[in-house]
Design a protein around this motif. Structure first.
Motif, PDB file in Angstrom:
ATOM      1  N   PHE A   1       8.631   2.753  13.414  1.00  0.00           N
ATOM      2  CA  PHE A   1       8.858   3.572  12.295  1.00  0.00           C
ATOM      3  C   PHE A   1       8.090   3.617  10.964  1.00  0.00           C
ATOM      4  N   LEU A   2       7.895   2.435  10.488  1.00  0.00           N
ATOM      5  CA  LEU A   2       7.001   2.285   9.565  1.00  0.00           C
ATOM      6  C   LEU A   2       5.432   2.690   9.796  1.00  0.00           C
ATOM      7  N   ARG A   3       5.188   2.327  11.112  1.00  0.00           N
ATOM      8  CA  ARG A   3       3.900   2.727  11.243  1.00  0.00           C
ATOM      9  C   ARG A   3       3.492   3.985  11.779  1.00  0.00           C
ATOM     10  N   ARG A   4       4.342   4.769  12.198  1.00  0.00           N
ATOM     11  CA  ARG A   4       4.137   5.943  12.680  1.00  0.00           C
ATOM     12  C   ARG A   4       4.679   7.009  11.958  1.00  0.00           C
ATOM     13  N   ALA A   5       5.937   7.174  11.434  1.00  0.00           N
ATOM     14  CA  ALA A   5       6.535   8.112  10.698  1.00  0.00           C
ATOM     15  C   ALA A   5       5.967   8.383   9.382  1.00  0.00           C
ATOM     16  N   SER A   6       6.033   9.439   8.875  1.00  0.00           N
ATOM     17  CA  SER A   6       5.228   9.739   7.509  1.00  0.00           C
ATOM     18  C   SER A   6       6.289   9.193   6.455  1.00  0.00           C
ATOM     19  N   LEU A   7       7.501   9.022   6.601  1.00  0.00           N
ATOM     20  CA  LEU A   7       8.338   8.246   5.603  1.00  0.00           C
ATOM     21  C   LEU A   7       7.809   6.845   5.648  1.00  0.00           C
ATOM     22  N   GLY A   8       7.880   6.294   6.713  1.00  0.00           N
ATOM     23  CA  GLY A   8       7.604   4.830   7.006  1.00  0.00           C
ATOM     24  C   GLY A   8       6.265   4.671   6.292  1.00  0.00           C
ATOM     25  N   GLN A   9       5.264   5.488   6.268  1.00  0.00           N
ATOM     26  CA  GLN A   9       3.869   5.020   6.029  1.00  0.00           C
ATOM     27  C   GLN A   9       3.925   5.120   4.408  1.00  0.00           C
ATOM     28  N   ALA A  10       5.029   6.196   4.034  1.00  0.00           N
ATOM     29  CA  ALA A  10       5.163   6.276   2.528  1.00  0.00           C
ATOM     30  C   ALA A  10       5.629   4.907   2.154  1.00  0.00           C
ATOM     31  N   ILE A  11       6.563   4.175   2.843  1.00  0.00           N
ATOM     32  CA  ILE A  11       6.941   2.967   2.305  1.00  0.00           C
ATOM     33  C   ILE A  11       5.962   1.889   2.332  1.00  0.00           C
ATOM     34  N   LEU A  12       5.117   2.071   3.272  1.00  0.00           N
ATOM     35  CA  LEU A  12       4.024   0.697   3.387  1.00  0.00           C
ATOM     36  C   LEU A  12       3.012   1.262   2.209  1.00  0.00           C
ATOM     37  N   ALA A  13       2.715   2.325   1.996  1.00  0.00           N
ATOM     38  CA  ALA A  13       1.704   2.592   0.925  1.00  0.00           C
ATOM     39  C   ALA A  13       2.319   2.167  -0.326  1.00  0.00           C
ATOM     40  N   THR A  14       3.669   2.343  -0.380  1.00  0.00           N
ATOM     41  CA  THR A  14       4.151   2.231  -1.775  1.00  0.00           C
ATOM     42  C   THR A  14       4.067   0.458  -2.052  1.00  0.00           C
ATOM     43  N   ALA A  15       4.336  -0.248  -0.775  1.00  0.00           N
ATOM     44  CA  ALA A  15       4.141  -1.495  -1.037  1.00  0.00           C
ATOM     45  C   ALA A  15       2.750  -2.024  -1.373  1.00  0.00           C
ATOM     46  N   LEU A  16       1.832  -1.231  -0.785  1.00  0.00           N
ATOM     47  CA  LEU A  16       0.454  -1.837  -1.061  1.00  0.00           C
ATOM     48  C   LEU A  16      -0.066  -1.541  -2.352  1.00  0.00           C
ATOM     49  N   ASP A  17       0.377  -0.241  -2.891  1.00  0.00           N
ATOM     50  CA  ASP A  17      -0.221   0.136  -4.117  1.00  0.00           C
ATOM     51  C   ASP A  17       0.580   1.027  -4.761  1.00  0.00           C
ATOM     52  N   ARG A  18       1.568   0.804  -5.756  1.00  0.00           N
ATOM     53  CA  ARG A  18       2.439   1.511  -6.279  1.00  0.00           C
ATOM     54  C   ARG A  18       1.920   2.736  -6.905  1.00  0.00           C
ATOM     55  N   GLU A  19       1.010   2.336  -7.923  1.00  0.00           N
ATOM     56  CA  GLU A  19       0.142   3.468  -8.856  1.00  0.00           C
ATOM     57  C   GLU A  19      -0.433   4.590  -7.778  1.00  0.00           C
ATOM     58  N   MET A  20      -1.207   3.807  -6.968  1.00  0.00           N
ATOM     59  CA  MET A  20      -2.106   5.075  -6.024  1.00  0.00           C
ATOM     60  C   MET A  20      -1.098   5.733  -5.178  1.00  0.00           C
ATOM     61  N   SER A  21      -0.254   5.313  -4.762  1.00  0.00           N
ATOM     62  CA  SER A  21       0.737   6.004  -3.848  1.00  0.00           C
ATOM     63  C   SER A  21       1.240   7.234  -4.616  1.00  0.00           C
ATOM     64  N   ASN A  22       1.595   6.833  -5.930  1.00  0.00           N
ATOM     65  CA  ASN A  22       2.218   7.824  -6.932  1.00  0.00           C
ATOM     66  C   ASN A  22       1.180   8.896  -6.830  1.00  0.00           C
ATOM     67  N   LEU A  23      -0.048   8.602  -7.011  1.00  0.00           N
ATOM     68  CA  LEU A  23      -1.056   9.546  -7.254  1.00  0.00           C
ATOM     69  C   LEU A  23      -1.253  10.438  -5.963  1.00  0.00           C
ATOM     70  N   MET A  24      -0.933   9.877  -4.807  1.00  0.00           N
ATOM     71  CA  MET A  24      -0.927  10.599  -3.291  1.00  0.00           C
ATOM     72  C   MET A  24       0.341  11.432  -3.236  1.00  0.00           C
ATOM     73  N   GLY A  25       1.237  11.422  -4.277  1.00  0.00           N
ATOM     74  CA  GLY A  25       2.396  12.297  -4.046  1.00  0.00           C
ATOM     75  C   GLY A  25       3.567  11.830  -3.716  1.00  0.00           C
ATOM     76  N   ILE A  26       3.574  10.534  -3.530  1.00  0.00           N
ATOM     77  CA  ILE A  26       4.754   9.728  -3.068  1.00  0.00           C
ATOM     78  C   ILE A  26       5.628   9.412  -4.077  1.00  0.00           C
ATOM     79  N   ASN A  27       6.859   9.705  -4.244  1.00  0.00           N
ATOM     80  CA  ASN A  27       7.903   9.418  -5.320  1.00  0.00           C
ATOM     81  C   ASN A  27       8.281   7.988  -5.485  1.00  0.00           C
ATOM     82  N   PRO A  28       7.898   7.083  -6.058  1.00  0.00           N
ATOM     83  CA  PRO A  28       8.248   5.587  -5.751  1.00  0.00           C
ATOM     84  C   PRO A  28       9.832   5.493  -5.893  1.00  0.00           C
TER      85      PRO A  28
END
Lengths: 329, 290
Positions: free
Chosen positions: B156-183
């Motif tokens: 789920f984390l690797r394939r689903a877009s929601l899962g990727q959003a979670i991983l992206a937030t773990a990687l870099d909170r600010e950058m993922s926010n810029l990509m339109g993910i609501n932390p």
């Protein structure tokens, strides 16, 4: 906190100083006279409060001043209790037991500090929790003179209960005053400045020529010595200790919450935090026998959301905002 | 005997791994050490117990319901309480979650009393022979389902877009926010998923262990050790470390005696912290927001 706020607070602190001293003097007088006029129940409550003042001041040294969140600092409470307990079972007098409690706790912190204080943030916090939990198992395994899982009964005093409890109350009061004084003195010493520098930026402190490892280990040893003292007196006070009660993680956690309520790194904050939390939880306990943990939990959550920097700060902020509104009107 | 101990240890390890995945993810994604995690295990077990006792629902069928209810609880707590706290200080979250744990555990005691309950499915006492050792079916089921859920969450984390959003937030909170993910939303989702997995672990353990308000807390030591051993925020690390932990526990009990189990666990824990703090599979960026 912004720079302006810090300056404002500093200015206010100098005008408030005589008031604070007066409050401290009155508080001390009341505490000194208290055993004359209160029931044995409230004497026990107050002794517990003072015990937590010592433990929380100990925690203040490592958490508030040094910035290392020792969540499991209760381990030194247990070490102190067991050092005093085993010494007294072996036939040594109470004074020697207390001295051993302080020394043993400080030495353990000194030795354990070298590897563990290298850990940062959460890692350090949980490593101390692991120490606390491991200590229970270690005492059970050692057995022998520690009594192992069966617990350890300390020799009873030949004093009458009433004067004994009053004496122990004054001992805790003395410890609370001494630990608060130690924190106040530490803040003015070079070590105190080094520790605060480490809290704000460890790398910068190292660049400025501070031996950070040494300073941190000293801080933890002081913290452990204070906590161990409280544990030693506590052991004699309740006369029967067992691994699960002496190394109860709740001791360290409760002190941590008191530190948050009072405000980290301040001198009188831990005193206020200990009084507020212990008395409130005693009242909650007697009022809601069944749901007291639930209410205590809710209280903790609310305090953390409303006043994460301590109730003194929250109060000061409230006063400031009220004054500012007055000025505007 | 050694073979029996080994098989039992591995099977129990699967369950330990599942009980840890949510805790590790929450820590890795938002830097929160959730001390209330074990309460989700307890509550998951009680959901299963109530459905079994009242309606005779099989534990395996009630597991999704336990997961759903824990998801709602975990999501709500994160949205209403923790999201406000982590903005001020991460270490404050330790204290807040301790408070939440007190509330949830005490509420459990008030509702269900502290009596010990049990969930006895019809197949509870059947065993099968595996490599010459007798293995209870429930343990096999618990380990298998744990592994399946763990792998499912990994995918789920690797394939689903929601899962990727979670991983992206773990990687870099600010950058993922810029990509339109609501932390804030991602945090709540992670907390919900973590609680749901803990609920599943509780549901499965209700078949193996007695159900009581303190059953979750008995997992706390294992959860900490496995998180650190596997690497904070690493699902695959949790699963592998879970099996490893179960195996080491079983062997410690076999060679040294059961009283040494916990000492071995803590020695492992401190050893990993000092020698390899990032764990077996952890990467440096996980959990270092503190």
């Amino acid at each position: 906190m912004s720079e302006a706020a810090v300056l404002e607070q500093g200015a206010k602190a100098s005008t408030m100083r005589p008031l604070v001293w007066a409050a401290v003097a009155i508080g001390l007088l009341v505490l000194c006279a208290a055993p004359l006029g209160i029931s044995s129940y409230w004497l026990r409550v107050l002794t517990t409060v003072l015990m937590y003042v010592i433990v929380t001041q100990g925690l203040n040294v490592i958490v508030g001043i040094t910035g290392y969140h020792a969540f499991g600092n209760g381990v030194f409470f247990g070490i102190g209790a067991y050092a005093c307990g085993t010494a007294m079972v072996a036939g040594l007098p109470f004074v020697a037991g207390i001295a051993l409690a302080i020394v043993m706790s400080a030495v353990c912190a000194f030795i354990l500090g070298w590897p563990i204080l290298r850990l940062k943030g959460h890692y350090f916090a949980i490593a101390t929790v692991a120490l606390n939990l491991a200590a229970v198992q270690i005492i059970i395994q050692i057995g022998g003179i520690t009594g192992g899982a069966q617990g350890l009964a300390l020799p009873l005093s030949d004093w009458d209960p009433k004067p004994l409890y009053i004496a122990l109350y004054y001992l805790m009061l003395g410890g609370a005053v001494a630990s608060t004084a130690i924190v106040a003195i530490l803040l003015k010493r070079p070590l105190g400045f080094a520790l605060r520098a480490i809290r704000d930026s460890e790398r910068a402190a190292a660049v400025m020529g501070i031996n950070t490892t040494k300073a941190k280990v000293y801080a933890w040893a002081i913290s452990a010595g204070l906590t161990g003292f409280a544990g030693g007196v506590w052991a004699y006070w309740i006369t029967f200790i067992e691994p699960s009660s002496a190394f109860d993680p709740a001791v360290g956690v409760k002190a941590y919450i008191m530190l948050i309520i009072g405000g980290m790194g301040s001198i009188l904050g831990p005193v206020i935090g200990a009084f507020v939390l212990e008395i409130v939880s005693t009242l909650v306990w007697s009022g809601f026998l069944k749901a007291h943990q639930l209410i205590l939990g809710l209280l903790i959550v609310v305090v953390c959301i409303v006043a994460p920097n301590g109730i003194i700060n929250a109060f000061a902020r409230l006063v400031r905002s009220v004054r500012r509104n007055d000025g505007a009107a | 005997m050694l073979a029996q101990a080994t098989v039992n240890g591995i099977l129990l390890g699967g369950l330990y791994g599942l009980a840890t995945v949510g805790f590790s993810m929450v820590w890795g994604v938002m830097g929160v050490i959730n001390l209330a995690h074990t309460a989700f295990i307890t509550l998951g077990a009680y959901v299963t117990y109530v459905l079994f006792e009242r309606y005779g629902l099989d534990p395996l069928l009630s597991m999704p319901l336990a997961m759903a209810s824990m998801f709602v609880l975990g999501y709500g707590i994160q949205r209403l309480i923790l999201n406000h706290v982590i903005r001020t200080s991460l270490l404050l979250s330790l204290v807040v979650t301790f408070g939440i744990e007190l509330v949830l555990t005490d509420a459990t005691v008030l509702i269900f009393t502290s009596d010990v309950r049990s969930v006895n499915a019809s197949y509870a006492s059947t065993s099968v022979a595996v490599f010459g050792t007798l293995v209870p079916v429930v343990r096999l089921l618990a380990a298998g389902l744990s592994l399946a859920l763990g792998v499912g969450f990994f995918v789920f984390l690797r394939r689903a877009s929601l899962g990727q959003a979670i991983l992206a937030t773990a990687l870099d909170r600010e950058m993922s926010n810029l990509m339109g993910i609501n932390p804030q939303q991602v945090f709540a989702l992670t907390a919900g998923a973590g609680a749901a997995l803990a609920g599943a672990a509780g549901s499965l353990s209700s078949m193996l262990f007695p159900v009581s308000p303190t059953m979750g807390v008995s997992f706390l030591g294992a959860v900490f050790v496995i998180t650190v051993l596997g690497g904070i925020g690493s699902v695959e690390g949790c699963i592998v470390a879970g099996f490893l932990y179960g195996l080491v526990q079983a062997w410690a009990a076999y060679w040294l005696g059961t009283s040494f189990q916990e000492i071995v666990a803590f020695a492992m824990f401190l050893g990993v912290l000092v020698v390899r703090p990032q764990g077996l599979f952890g990467r440096a960026f996980f959990g270092e927001h503190a």
